[in-house]
Motif scaffolding. Structure first.
Motif, short mmCIF file in Angstrom:
data_model
loop_
_atom_site.label_atom_id
_atom_site.label_comp_id
_atom_site.label_asym_id
_atom_site.label_seq_id
_atom_site.Cartn_x
_atom_site.Cartn_y
_atom_site.Cartn_z
N SER A 1 12.49 -15.68 8.23
CA SER A 1 11.81 -14.67 8.99
C SER A 1 10.70 -14.26 8.04
O SER A 1 9.60 -13.65 8.60
CB SER A 1 12.64 -13.37 9.33
N ILE A 2 10.53 -14.40 6.86
CA ILE A 2 9.38 -14.03 5.90
C ILE A 2 8.36 -15.04 6.01
O ILE A 2 8.48 -16.13 5.29
CB ILE A 2 9.78 -13.66 4.42
N GLN A 3 7.17 -14.56 6.35
CA GLN A 3 6.14 -15.55 6.53
C GLN A 3 4.91 -15.28 5.48
O GLN A 3 4.11 -16.04 5.55
CB GLN A 3 5.58 -15.76 8.00
N CYS A 4 4.90 -14.00 5.00
CA CYS A 4 3.84 -13.66 4.39
C CYS A 4 4.16 -13.84 2.74
O CYS A 4 5.42 -14.04 2.48
CB CYS A 4 3.47 -12.25 4.51
N PRO A 5 3.19 -13.93 1.82
CA PRO A 5 3.36 -13.94 0.48
C PRO A 5 4.26 -12.54 0.01
O PRO A 5 3.79 -11.59 0.47
CB PRO A 5 2.25 -14.19 -0.44
N PHE A 6 5.29 -12.72 -0.51
CA PHE A 6 5.92 -11.52 -1.33
C PHE A 6 6.15 -11.54 -2.79
O PHE A 6 6.42 -12.77 -3.10
CB PHE A 6 7.25 -11.31 -0.28
N LEU A 7 6.45 -10.59 -3.47
CA LEU A 7 6.99 -10.16 -4.61
C LEU A 7 8.03 -9.79 -4.90
O LEU A 7 8.35 -8.87 -4.28
CB LEU A 7 5.66 -9.32 -5.38
N VAL A 8 8.80 -10.43 -5.83
CA VAL A 8 10.12 -9.83 -6.12
C VAL A 8 10.10 -9.40 -7.60
O VAL A 8 9.84 -10.22 -8.44
CB VAL A 8 11.30 -10.72 -6.17
N LEU B 1 4.40 0.88 -14.49
CA LEU B 1 4.34 -0.39 -14.83
C LEU B 1 4.63 -1.25 -13.54
O LEU B 1 3.78 -2.48 -13.29
CB LEU B 1 5.47 -0.88 -15.78
N VAL B 2 5.35 -0.74 -12.73
CA VAL B 2 5.61 -1.39 -11.35
C VAL B 2 4.29 -1.58 -10.54
O VAL B 2 3.93 -2.71 -9.88
CB VAL B 2 6.68 -0.73 -10.49
N ALA B 3 3.42 -0.61 -10.57
CA ALA B 3 2.11 -0.32 -9.95
C ALA B 3 1.10 -1.62 -10.51
O ALA B 3 0.55 -2.30 -9.89
CB ALA B 3 1.46 0.55 -10.12
N LYS B 4 1.22 -1.77 -11.70
CA LYS B 4 0.63 -2.78 -12.47
C LYS B 4 0.74 -4.20 -11.94
O LYS B 4 0.03 -5.10 -11.54
CB LYS B 4 0.84 -2.84 -14.07
N TYR B 5 1.97 -4.38 -12.03
CA TYR B 5 2.34 -5.78 -11.46
C TYR B 5 2.09 -6.01 -9.86
O TYR B 5 1.79 -7.02 -9.48
CB TYR B 5 3.89 -6.05 -11.79
N LEU B 6 2.34 -4.92 -9.21
CA LEU B 6 2.02 -4.89 -7.82
C LEU B 6 0.62 -5.21 -7.47
O LEU B 6 0.19 -5.76 -6.72
CB LEU B 6 2.62 -3.67 -7.01
N CYS B 7 0.01 -4.36 -8.13
CA CYS B 7 -1.53 -4.42 -7.92
C CYS B 7 -2.21 -5.90 -8.31
O CYS B 7 -3.11 -6.40 -7.78
CB CYS B 7 -2.37 -3.33 -8.79
N GLU B 8 -1.72 -6.41 -9.20
CA GLU B 8 -2.10 -7.67 -9.74
C GLU B 8 -1.68 -8.62 -8.65
O GLU B 8 -2.50 -9.71 -8.26
CB GLU B 8 -1.22 -8.17 -11.17
N PHE B 9 -0.40 -8.81 -8.15
CA PHE B 9 -0.03 -9.55 -7.25
C PHE B 9 -0.97 -9.33 -5.90
O PHE B 9 -1.41 -10.47 -5.35
CB PHE B 9 1.46 -9.31 -6.68
N LEU B 10 -1.30 -7.80 -5.49
CA LEU B 10 -2.21 -7.97 -4.31
C LEU B 10 -3.39 -8.34 -4.57
O LEU B 10 -3.99 -8.96 -3.59
CB LEU B 10 -1.97 -6.39 -4.07
N ASN C 1 -4.36 -10.99 -6.44
CA ASN C 1 -4.43 -12.32 -6.43
C ASN C 1 -4.14 -12.87 -4.78
O ASN C 1 -4.99 -13.84 -4.57
CB ASN C 1 -3.14 -12.92 -7.23
N GLN C 2 -3.59 -12.29 -4.21
CA GLN C 2 -3.24 -12.34 -2.67
C GLN C 2 -4.63 -12.37 -2.11
O GLN C 2 -5.11 -13.22 -1.22
CB GLN C 2 -2.12 -11.77 -2.05
N ALA C 3 -5.32 -11.33 -2.17
CA ALA C 3 -6.58 -11.02 -1.56
C ALA C 3 -7.62 -12.03 -2.06
O ALA C 3 -8.27 -12.40 -1.15
CB ALA C 3 -7.08 -9.49 -2.00
N SER C 4 -7.69 -12.29 -3.18
CA SER C 4 -8.82 -13.35 -3.76
C SER C 4 -8.32 -14.64 -2.90
O SER C 4 -9.37 -15.41 -2.95
CB SER C 4 -8.75 -13.48 -5.33
N ASN C 5 -7.27 -15.10 -2.99
CA ASN C 5 -6.68 -16.42 -2.41
C ASN C 5 -7.00 -16.49 -0.92
O ASN C 5 -7.33 -17.60 -0.49
CB ASN C 5 -5.19 -16.73 -2.57
N MET C 6 -7.24 -15.28 -0.19
CA MET C 6 -7.65 -15.31 1.16
C MET C 6 -8.96 -15.69 1.54
O MET C 6 -9.22 -16.10 2.43
CB MET C 6 -7.23 -13.83 1.68
N TYR C 7 -9.79 -15.73 0.34
CA TYR C 7 -11.20 -15.90 0.56
C TYR C 7 -11.62 -17.21 0.04
O TYR C 7 -12.97 -17.37 -0.24
CB TYR C 7 -11.90 -14.65 0.08
#
Length: 135
Positions: free
Chosen positions: A41-48, A117-126, A128-134
């Protein structure tokens, strides 16, 4: 428990989260069929994000995985009976291209104890995802 409840003005207690979406269910309590259904059911990129003592961080080694689950959940007598679950969780994370696993320093409540710390990794992931979209 304190981080999950608060006392109201009338002296009663209430949860600080929506109990309809917080079920307390973990991978340990799911059946392999439920894991596979969730995987499909998970179709979008996700971070664990996981901490060093978590069983997700121990997917490279069955014995380490068993010990992490034993410590986390207090189960005694774990061993080969946990292997099907271990293999299912491993296949779950290894079979999906859109899953990023990041081990970060901290304990079980790292999101509460160290939100920056969590925000740092989450923002980095997001980012990266945003830059990959373009691309």
């Amino acid at each position: 428990v304190r981080q999950h409840i608060t006392k109201t003005s009338d002296g009663k207690y209430t949860f600080l989260h929506d109990t309809r979406i917080y079920s307390g269910v973990s991978f340990v309590s799911l059946f392999p069929e439920a894991n596979r259904a969730m995987q499909r059911s998970i179709q979008c990129p996700f971070l664990v994000l996981c901490v060093p003592g978590s069983f997700v961080s121990k997917l490279h080694d069955f014995d380490s995985f068993v010990e992490a689950v034993r410590l986390r959940h207090g189960y005694k007598g774990l061993g080969e009976n946990l292997r099907p679950f271990y293999e299912d969780v491993c296949s779950y994370f290894k079979s999906i291209d859109n899953c990023t696993i990041q081990v970060i320093p901290g304990l079980h409540h790292v999101h509460s104890d160290n939100p920056d710390l969590v925000a740092k990794y989450l923002c980095e992931f997001l980012n990266n995802q945003a830059s990959n979209m373009y691309r």
